[in-house]
Design a protein around this motif. Sequence first.
Motif, PDB file in Angstrom:
ATOM      1  N   HIS A  63     -17.895   7.904  63.996  1.00 41.00           N
ATOM      2  CA  HIS A  63     -16.890   8.570  64.814  1.00 41.00           C
ATOM      3  C   HIS A  63     -15.553   7.909  64.506  1.00 41.00           C
ATOM      4  N   GLU A 143     -13.870  16.697  67.559  1.00 39.08           N
ATOM      5  CA  GLU A 143     -14.060  16.487  69.000  1.00 39.08           C
ATOM      6  C   GLU A 143     -12.890  17.015  69.838  1.00 39.08           C
ATOM      7  N   ASP A 175     -17.284  16.873  73.775  1.00 45.49           N
ATOM      8  CA  ASP A 175     -17.219  15.737  74.684  1.00 45.49           C
ATOM      9  C   ASP A 175     -17.166  16.286  76.108  1.00 45.49           C
ATOM     10  N   ASN A 178     -14.622  14.688  78.446  1.00 43.63           N
ATOM     11  CA  ASN A 178     -13.235  15.110  78.180  1.00 43.63           C
ATOM     12  C   ASN A 178     -12.944  16.466  78.814  1.00 43.63           C
ATOM     13  N   HIS A 206     -20.741  14.034  73.284  1.00 45.71           N
ATOM     14  CA  HIS A 206     -20.325  12.747  73.854  1.00 45.71           C
ATOM     15  C   HIS A 206     -20.406  12.791  75.376  1.00 45.71           C
ATOM     16  N   HIS A 222     -13.526   5.345  79.017  1.00 43.10           N
ATOM     17  CA  HIS A 222     -14.799   4.850  78.440  1.00 43.10           C
ATOM     18  C   HIS A 222     -15.134   3.465  78.990  1.00 43.10           C
ATOM     19  N   GLU A 249     -20.832   6.903  75.299  1.00 45.53           N
ATOM     20  CA  GLU A 249     -19.650   6.146  74.850  1.00 45.53           C
ATOM     21  C   GLU A 249     -19.289   5.123  75.907  1.00 45.53           C
TER      22      GLU A 249
END
Lengths: 278, 249
Positions: A63, A143, A175, A178, A206, A222, A249
């Motif tokens: 990543h 991502e 993600d 996110n 993620h 994170h 993560e």
Amino acid sequence: MTFLFMVKGVGIGFRRDIADEIIGMVNPSPNFIELAPENWIDMGGYWRAKLDEAAEKYPISLHGLSLSIGSPDELDFDFLKKIKAFIKQYDIKIYSEHLSYSKCDNAHLYDLLPIPFTQDAVIHIAERIKVVQDYLEMPLAIENVSYYTAVAAEMKEHEFISEIVNKSNCNLLLDVNNIYVNAFNHGYNTKDFINNLPLEKVSYIHMAGHEKVADDLIIDTHGEAIIDPVYELLKWVYPKLNNSPVLLERDFNFPEINELKRELTQLHKITNQEEVDA
Amino acid sequence: MLKPETINQQSKLAQYSRTGEKQDLILSNPQHVFQYRRLVFYVVLGIMQQAFPIAQKAIGIESFKALVNEFFNSHNCKTPQVWKLPLEFCNWFKTSNQVDLNPSYLSELLYFEWLEIEVHTQKDTSTEGLMPFQGNAISSLRLNPYLKSINLNYPYHKFLPEEWLSQKAEYPMVIYRGVSDFKVHFMAVSKFGLGVIQFLLQTENLTLGEFLEILTQQNNEAQSENLQKQVLTFFNQLSHKGILFEASK
Ligand SMILES: [Fe+2]
């Protein structure tokens, strides 16, 4: 051997602070590890030995941080050459990057800046993704990133992401955290947003924690545990996806390893479609 | 092709993140844009604090922060690998006007702290065939491949920062990584010892016999006998520390 080294199931980010714990992790142990190639390329000594120890045990996904796919600057082929060699050395099958930029005016910034959601940026980035995929001879997964303000946006975020994925034929790293963070910060509905993405292109997921720093702002740190609504969102979306690997993560503020194991177990349950205890 | 306006907005956001200076940006949440300045600066500051703990302590946190800020404003960071950035910081400092505004030891101290990182992270090379130095005349002398030498002007390792300037002298030093334990070690050496090490760094695969012969050629008989003894004692010390090895030629 090839089967053993497939990236599938539930993995964890390989970070120096918890390198030994990850290498020794059992019940559950991660199915794979993810790392940022920038932090390991050209590195020898103690940390190279740790990486090699981990690579003996787990399949690795990459990543990246510094490709800066959304940058106005030219692609850095010296850097890509190193990435390609690293991918070959560790027999890596998944390389993902952020849909953002971290280099501009010939200077690296080492963090992820939001790209203007514009049509010209879509075309520019889709072209660059194709160039990278051709050069590396493998697909790139892009991502969806968290952002705290949109910049000169002319289209919606989901349109921006979808058009880039479709035009470049790359994969999508979804993600989930996110999406939760952006939905909160920018006032949209998480499920509507997800339904508008090309879910058939999702190849990797993620999951992470975040921190609410103000009434109207969540920062994607994170550095905390995953919260229940984010687990719920994964549970809702996962059946729509193609059994994609899921990555936990955690980049700092590391808890006891048992806490991380508990999160891995939760993620396993979701990917196996079992009931989750909140 | 990106439109000039898109490039302009990207450039301005990057500029703002680097400097914290307000830019003409079209934002949906202008009240949150400062997060980018904060996040970007703290990544770089964190890397520098980790790399230069002695320098930071010596000049104070606020001065150090200001220095990193100046660096990040005025220097285009080249490496895509942030852990290599401290070297860019050292090089920037050496050639910037900051040299005159800071204590005269700072440039050297930054470089000295970087050397520890450099040796610790140096790419692995094969050490196959290396055996502990035993004084075998026909084996070639081989230094630990993860080694740097420096003739320091200030005694960072011996005195408190307040005393560095008044103790200015020569402090030769060897920094090296254990071949098997990966740990970084420091060894203070004499000026003569530093000369020997630097000579070995420049020559390849010299045998002990050849080395002693060169020593004899460059000195008179009485001196060379004494020097030979000194060298052998020094070599044994280096061997004991994991700095000197031998390999069959
Ligand atoms: Fe992520």
